[in-house]
Design an enzyme around this catalytic site. Structure first.
Site, PDB file in Angstrom:
ATOM      1  N   ARG A   1      30.456  44.131  43.259  1.00  0.00           N
ATOM      2  CA  ARG A   1      30.073  43.050  44.172  1.00  0.00           C
ATOM      3  C   ARG A   1      31.082  42.791  45.293  1.00  0.00           C
ATOM      4  O   ARG A   1      30.679  42.570  46.436  1.00  0.00           O
ATOM      5  CB  ARG A   1      29.759  41.784  43.370  1.00  0.00           C
ATOM      6  CG  ARG A   1      28.444  41.908  42.572  1.00  0.00           C
ATOM      7  CD  ARG A   1      28.199  40.678  41.703  1.00  0.00           C
ATOM      8  NE  ARG A   1      26.924  40.752  41.002  1.00  0.00           N
ATOM      9  CZ  ARG A   1      26.732  41.278  39.784  1.00  0.00           C
ATOM     10  NH1 ARG A   1      27.778  41.799  39.143  1.00  0.00           N
ATOM     11  NH2 ARG A   1      25.543  41.293  39.215  1.00  0.00           N
TER      12      ARG A   1
ATOM     13  N   GLY B   1      32.961  42.515  36.650  1.00  0.00           N
ATOM     14  CA  GLY B   1      33.691  41.264  36.846  1.00  0.00           C
ATOM     15  C   GLY B   1      35.034  41.398  37.533  1.00  0.00           C
ATOM     16  O   GLY B   1      35.790  40.421  37.586  1.00  0.00           O
ATOM     17  N   VAL B   2      35.367  42.574  38.075  1.00  0.00           N
ATOM     18  CA  VAL B   2      36.661  42.742  38.733  1.00  0.00           C
ATOM     19  C   VAL B   2      36.639  42.019  40.082  1.00  0.00           C
ATOM     20  O   VAL B   2      35.838  42.339  40.956  1.00  0.00           O
ATOM     21  CB  VAL B   2      36.993  44.225  38.952  1.00  0.00           C
ATOM     22  CG1 VAL B   2      38.302  44.375  39.719  1.00  0.00           C
ATOM     23  CG2 VAL B   2      37.088  44.951  37.613  1.00  0.00           C
ATOM     24  N   ARG B   3      37.515  41.053  40.230  1.00  0.00           N
ATOM     25  CA  ARG B   3      37.570  40.254  41.453  1.00  0.00           C
ATOM     26  C   ARG B   3      38.956  40.266  42.107  1.00  0.00           C
ATOM     27  O   ARG B   3      39.128  39.734  43.188  1.00  0.00           O
ATOM     28  CB  ARG B   3      37.180  38.797  41.151  1.00  0.00           C
ATOM     29  CG  ARG B   3      35.800  38.626  40.511  1.00  0.00           C
ATOM     30  CD  ARG B   3      34.687  38.983  41.476  1.00  0.00           C
ATOM     31  NE  ARG B   3      33.379  38.817  40.850  1.00  0.00           N
ATOM     32  CZ  ARG B   3      32.657  39.800  40.328  1.00  0.00           C
ATOM     33  NH1 ARG B   3      33.138  41.054  40.351  1.00  0.00           N
ATOM     34  NH2 ARG B   3      31.476  39.587  39.794  1.00  0.00           N
TER      35      ARG B   3
ATOM     36  N   HIS C   1      26.294  47.338  33.309  1.00  0.00           N
ATOM     37  CA  HIS C   1      25.543  47.396  34.567  1.00  0.00           C
ATOM     38  C   HIS C   1      25.633  46.080  35.331  1.00  0.00           C
ATOM     39  O   HIS C   1      24.663  45.613  35.923  1.00  0.00           O
ATOM     40  CB  HIS C   1      24.077  47.764  34.305  1.00  0.00           C
ATOM     41  CG  HIS C   1      23.429  48.514  35.435  1.00  0.00           C
ATOM     42  ND1 HIS C   1      23.387  49.879  35.469  1.00  0.00           N
ATOM     43  CD2 HIS C   1      22.801  48.088  36.562  1.00  0.00           C
ATOM     44  CE1 HIS C   1      22.750  50.267  36.577  1.00  0.00           C
ATOM     45  NE2 HIS C   1      22.389  49.195  37.255  1.00  0.00           N
TER      46      HIS C   1
END
Length: 339
Positions: free
Chosen positions: A291, A269-271, A236
């Site tokens: 995000r 955490g995929v950026r 999450h």
């Protein structure tokens, strides 16, 4: 519009809620829940990013992977990329409210479709959240996935029917929201589910059902037993339980156990497109992005969401060229460097 302009716009609109840091790693916003941070010390949010950073890749350039194909099929829908927008809600209390909830989720669903992929809508303490998401999906001809909090079964079943009625591609439940602080603050009862309860919910729809929030092998197997069509390996976004491992740490064991029996999404955490490549190499069939999609929506609306997704798609193709992968099927653990 470019990414620099998009981030500048988002930073101004989300002032006090998100700094739009150069590296979105959960350090500055640790403990800001509600908000954009990770719960408690922020360790789980930070673990997602660090676990991906710890995965190293093998550089290969002697091959014919000159123009990689990144298209895929999810639940019978052909998508341009294995990258989907994660279910996100709470524009007002998590993101500052500069963009109203209904406008925000429409930007996400519409921008995802424009990029040739798909977005998910979420659920929350305010009924407007879910209703706005369904409305956005309906406006896009049903091109989206509705995700519901782990409420009491009768309520979940009712909400599943609403998603089915507007023609959503799939429906799911983020079981990792069982202890979500924001839900408790808004007087909405949520909690864990046993396999019998999950089977009951899944039996009430013909839509593919997704269970989001799987972080262990045993629960991945239970998801298969319950009849789910897909799981999302996710903590999450580090927003519910402090000190969990990063998703990249637990994904390989889960994939080794249930790959081929159920569709596997990875979330956390995929950026960049390189992060997408890493999750695919670790066993995911596709990834969810959270995000960065928020930054895209606040910084540039639907166009901003599309820009974020298109940018990641381009980065994924470049990473595939440099690791020798012509298509998604060729992205295996051979691209990962092992000591």
């Amino acid at each position: 519009m470019n990414m620099q302009e998009l981030k500048k716009n988002a930073r101004e609109k989300m002032k006090g809620y998100c700094r739009v840091c150069r590296v979105c790693d959960g350090v500055v916003c640790a403990g800001e829940v509600p908000g954009m941070g990770g719960t408690g010390t922020g360790a789980s949010f930070k673990a997602n990013v660090q676990a991906l950073a710890d995965v190293k890749l093998n550089l290969r350039t002697f091959h014919d992977a000159k123009s990689p194909d990144i298209s895929c099929e999810i639940f019978g829908r052909k998508l341009s990329m294995p990258i989907l927008a994660a279910p996100i809600t709470g524009s007002e209390y998590n993101m500052g409210g500069a963009v109203p909830e209904a406008e925000f989720i429409h930007m996400v669903i519409s921008g995802s479709k424009q990029a040739g992929t798909m977005g998910m809508c979420g659920d929350g303490g305010n009924p407007v959240f879910y209703s706005s998401g369904l409305s956005a999906i309906e406006k896009e001809g049903g091109h989206g996935i509705a995700v519901i909090k782990p409420r009491e079964n009768h309520k979940v079943i009712e909400m599943v029917k609403r998603a089915q009625d507007i023609g959503a591609v799939a429906v799911g439940m983020d079981v990792d929201g069982a202890g979500l602080v924001t839900m408790a603050l808004m007087g909405q009862p949520v909690g864990p589910k046993n396999v019998k309860e999950l089977k009951d919910i899944i039996s009430h729809t013909k839509l593919p059902f997704i269970l989001k929030g799987i972080m262990t092998v045993d629960e991945a197997k239970l998801a298969v037993e319950a009849g789910a069509r897909a799981i999302v390996v996710s903590n999450h976004g580090g927003r519910i339980l402090d000190y969990t491992p990063g998703v990249a740490e637990v994904l390989p064991a889960i994939a080794n156990t249930v790959k081929g029996k159920i569709t596997i999404f990875a979330d956390g955490g995929v950026r960049s497109g390189v992060d997408v490549l890493k999750y695919l190499a670790l066993g995911a069939d596709a990834v969810l992005v959270g995000r960065p999609i928020i930054i895209g929506a606040f910084g540039g609306g639907s166009e901003g969401v599309r820009l974020v997704l298109d940018t990641m798609a381009g980065e994924l193709k470049q990473a595939m060229i440099l690791t020798g992968c012509s298509n998604l099927e060729e992205i295996t653990d051979r691209v990962i460097y092992r000591n």
